[in-house]
Motif scaffolding. Structure first.
Motif, PDB file in Angstrom:
ATOM      1  N   VAL A   1       0.551  -5.350   4.107  1.00  0.00           N
ATOM      2  CA  VAL A   1      -0.482  -5.816   3.178  1.00  0.00           C
ATOM      3  C   VAL A   1      -0.020  -5.535   1.756  1.00  0.00           C
ATOM      4  O   VAL A   1       0.472  -4.453   1.445  1.00  0.00           O
ATOM      5  CB  VAL A   1      -1.821  -5.095   3.455  1.00  0.00           C
TER       6      VAL A   1
ATOM      7  N   ALA B   1       0.834  -1.198   0.000  1.00  0.00           N
ATOM      8  CA  ALA B   1       0.000   0.000   0.000  1.00  0.00           C
ATOM      9  C   ALA B   1       0.874   1.255   0.000  1.00  0.00           C
ATOM     10  O   ALA B   1       0.537   2.260  -0.620  1.00  0.00           O
ATOM     11  CB  ALA B   1      -0.936  -0.015   1.194  1.00  0.00           C
TER      12      ALA B   1
ATOM     13  N   THR C   1     -11.362  -3.924  -5.206  1.00  0.00           N
ATOM     14  CA  THR C   1     -11.585  -5.251  -4.635  1.00  0.00           C
ATOM     15  C   THR C   1     -13.049  -5.650  -4.830  1.00  0.00           C
ATOM     16  O   THR C   1     -13.351  -6.784  -5.230  1.00  0.00           O
ATOM     17  CB  THR C   1     -11.214  -5.273  -3.140  1.00  0.00           C
TER      18      THR C   1
ATOM     19  N   GLU D   1      -6.868  -7.857  -5.291  1.00  0.00           N
ATOM     20  CA  GLU D   1      -7.061  -8.549  -4.020  1.00  0.00           C
ATOM     21  C   GLU D   1      -5.910  -8.207  -3.098  1.00  0.00           C
ATOM     22  O   GLU D   1      -4.810  -7.872  -3.548  1.00  0.00           O
ATOM     23  CB  GLU D   1      -7.184 -10.057  -4.216  1.00  0.00           C
ATOM     24  N   ARG D   2      -6.193  -8.278  -1.813  1.00  0.00           N
ATOM     25  CA  ARG D   2      -5.187  -8.011  -0.793  1.00  0.00           C
ATOM     26  C   ARG D   2      -4.669  -9.336  -0.260  1.00  0.00           C
ATOM     27  O   ARG D   2      -5.403 -10.317  -0.191  1.00  0.00           O
ATOM     28  CB  ARG D   2      -5.795  -7.229   0.365  1.00  0.00           C
TER      29      ARG D   2
ATOM     30  N   VAL E   1      -1.130  -5.611  -2.380  1.00  0.00           N
ATOM     31  CA  VAL E   1      -2.270  -5.529  -3.284  1.00  0.00           C
ATOM     32  C   VAL E   1      -1.803  -6.059  -4.625  1.00  0.00           C
ATOM     33  O   VAL E   1      -0.726  -5.694  -5.106  1.00  0.00           O
ATOM     34  CB  VAL E   1      -2.760  -4.070  -3.429  1.00  0.00           C
TER      35      VAL E   1
ATOM     36  N   THR F   1      -6.714   3.468   0.281  1.00  0.00           N
ATOM     37  CA  THR F   1      -7.571   2.430   0.855  1.00  0.00           C
ATOM     38  C   THR F   1      -8.921   2.407   0.145  1.00  0.00           C
ATOM     39  O   THR F   1      -9.432   1.342  -0.214  1.00  0.00           O
ATOM     40  CB  THR F   1      -7.763   2.665   2.370  1.00  0.00           C
TER      41      THR F   1
ATOM     42  N   VAL G   1      -8.515   0.933  -3.388  1.00  0.00           N
ATOM     43  CA  VAL G   1      -8.312  -0.520  -3.329  1.00  0.00           C
ATOM     44  C   VAL G   1      -9.615  -1.210  -2.934  1.00  0.00           C
ATOM     45  O   VAL G   1      -9.960  -2.253  -3.491  1.00  0.00           O
ATOM     46  CB  VAL G   1      -7.142  -0.882  -2.383  1.00  0.00           C
TER      47      VAL G   1
END
Length: 171
Positions: free
Chosen positions: A116, A77, A99, A105-106, A118, A92, A95
């Protein structure tokens, strides 16, 4: 003679109303005004193109960042944040939207469970690949009036302005 644009009229109006202002200062205002007007044209064109594909520019930016990064594990991120020049909340949000659309996808980084990553889903990768050439053609139309030397000069000048603002390399 060079064709006049709307900013030339603005320059003339200021010069008429405020002859005390140095014309070189008005030239600076004209250059920034032209950049602003051009940005609006570019934004409008990009917005329309990406909307045809169910995206907005910020979503495409995330998808393109992930695609050009080339890694199968994904991108942190933080790396997305540095690329996009927005707040962490905005990343965020982007994403989250991607998603929900099934395009990214994380996952948790294998070497640091707090980090995390992505990554593109197969559908996200297909979408970026499908629309990238059309996007480049769209941008090409903006610069079609310039020859290769003028494009090089424009890139050099724009880079110089961005570097002066501290917009340095992503890495």
């Amino acid at each position: 003679m060079t064709e006049r644009d709307a900013i030339d009229d603005v320059w003339d109006q200021w010069h008429l109303e405020r002859p005390d202002i140095d014309p070189k200062s008005l030239d600076v205002m004209a250059a920034v005004g032209r950049m602003n007007r051009l940005r609006r044209y570019v934004d409008q064109t990009l917005r329309s193109y990406f909307a045809e594909h169910g995206l907005d520019f910020s979503e495409f930016d995330v998808l393109a960042t992930l695609r050009r990064s080339g890694g199968v594990e994904g991108v942190s991120a933080g790396a997305l944040l540095r690329s996009a020049m927005v707040t962490s909340g905005a990343i965020t949000n982007r994403v989250d939207k991607l998603t929900a659309k099934g395009l990214v996808e994380r996952s948790v980084a294998a070497d640091d469970r707090r980090s995390v990553l992505v990554k593109l889903t197969p559908e996200g990768r297909r979408l970026v690949d499908d629309i990238l050439l059309g996007h480049l053609e769209n941008e090409e139309r903006f610069l079609a009036v310039l020859d290769e030397d003028e494009r090089d000069q424009l890139n050099t000048l724009l880079r110089k302005l961005l570097v002066a603002q501290g917009d340095l390399r992503l890495g």
